[in-house]
Scaffold this motif. Structure first.
Motif, short mmCIF file in Angstrom:
data_model
loop_
_atom_site.label_atom_id
_atom_site.label_comp_id
_atom_site.label_asym_id
_atom_site.label_seq_id
_atom_site.Cartn_x
_atom_site.Cartn_y
_atom_site.Cartn_z
N GLN A 30 49.41 35.63 31.76
CA GLN A 30 48.09 36.21 32.03
C GLN A 30 47.16 36.03 30.83
O GLN A 30 47.61 35.95 29.69
N ARG A 53 44.62 44.49 28.36
CA ARG A 53 45.00 43.28 29.12
C ARG A 53 44.11 43.08 30.34
O ARG A 53 43.66 41.96 30.61
N THR A 54 43.84 44.15 31.07
CA THR A 54 43.14 44.03 32.35
C THR A 54 41.63 44.17 32.24
O THR A 54 40.89 43.75 33.14
N THR A 89 44.16 50.78 33.74
CA THR A 89 44.65 49.85 34.75
C THR A 89 45.75 48.95 34.18
O THR A 89 45.58 48.35 33.12
N GLY A 90 46.88 48.90 34.90
CA GLY A 90 47.93 47.95 34.54
C GLY A 90 49.02 48.49 33.65
O GLY A 90 49.80 47.72 33.11
N SER A 119 44.84 45.51 38.51
CA SER A 119 43.93 44.54 37.92
C SER A 119 42.50 45.00 38.18
O SER A 119 42.25 45.85 39.04
#
Length: 247
Positions: free
Chosen positions: A53, A84-85, A90-91, A115
């Motif tokens: 990702q 990250r997202t 989230t995530g 996501s």
């Protein structure tokens, strides 16, 4: 305009006319060198489970409706979650617990958030963070907290007309509320400051300031050990909805 210093944070935040402009300023912030280095290192090295990702690797703006009656105030994005997202909570496992509870409370349209484009929508709610970059060990320094504070203050100013309740997730957010309250609402923090605790409730004696509810943070340390249970979360959000309605 990319933001590189505390003075530029103040200028960019205070000049943001709406949430869209504020969010654009947040994601262009490079004012805290340690946090910038950490968020970018995490985005480059990644966690093995997410190695395919592309990490967001930038500050994470608030999320939710522009006219909420309830605001959730958290600590900061997680290194492999929001960092990250690109969306707060989230995530990661904390988000799994939080969004499931918000869905049960009727404050989210779905119980999961994996996501930024998964269709999640919040109802009558906005989630904001005290610090907008993922910090090492989830521990921002006092200087980093204070440098980031103008983003929080301006976000609270923009949603001030409708907010009736603030839910502070954890002691860090509870402590961050008092200077934000003074800045945005002009209120004098009580002395001594009310102690943080799960279910703690503070109300301004003269009104005009949102109710403040304390809630243990939805960290794995709390949820895996049973210190924070789904029932406890449900009780806090049920109370928040009651207070938001004026009950």
């Amino acid at each position: 305009m990319v933001v590189h210093s505390p003075a530029e944070v103040v200028a960019r935040a205070s000049s943001s006319a709406d949430l869209g402009a504020l969010d654009a300023g947040v994601v262009d912030c490079f004012a805290c060198p340690r946090l910038v280095a950490w968020r970018e290192e995490v985005a480059a090295t990644k966690r093995a489970a997410f190695r395919d990702q592309v990490y967001w690797g930038r500050p994470v703006p608030g999320f939710g409706v522009a006219d909420p009656r309830i605001a959730i105030l958290g600590l900061a994005p997680a290194a492999h979650g929001g960092n990250r997202t690109g969306r707060i909570f989230t995530g990661d496992r904390s988000g799994d617990v939080l969004f499931a509870a918000l869905h049960r409370a009727g404050l989210a349209n779905q119980p999961t958030s994996v996501s930024a484009d998964d269709g999640l929508a919040l109802h009558d709610l906005r989630i904001v963070a005290s610090v907008r970059c993922a910090p090492p060990d989830n521990k921002p320094t006092p200087i980093e907290r204070d440098t980031c504070a103008p983003w929080l203050w301006r976000e609270l100013e923009l949603i001030k007309p409708t907010v009736r309740v603030v839910v502070a997730l954890g002691a860090f957010a509870w402590a961050a509320w008092w200077p934000a309250m003074s800045r945005v609402y002009g209120g004098t923090p009580p002395m001594p400051r009310p102690a943080f605790g799960h279910g703690a409730h503070w109300t301004s004696p003269d009104g005009g300031i949102p109710h403040l509810l304390g809630c243990y943070h939805v960290s794995q340390q709390n949820t895996f050990t049973g210190r924070l249970t789904p029932t406890m979360l449900d009780e806090v959000f049920a109370r928040a909805k009651e207070l938001a309605r004026g009950a």
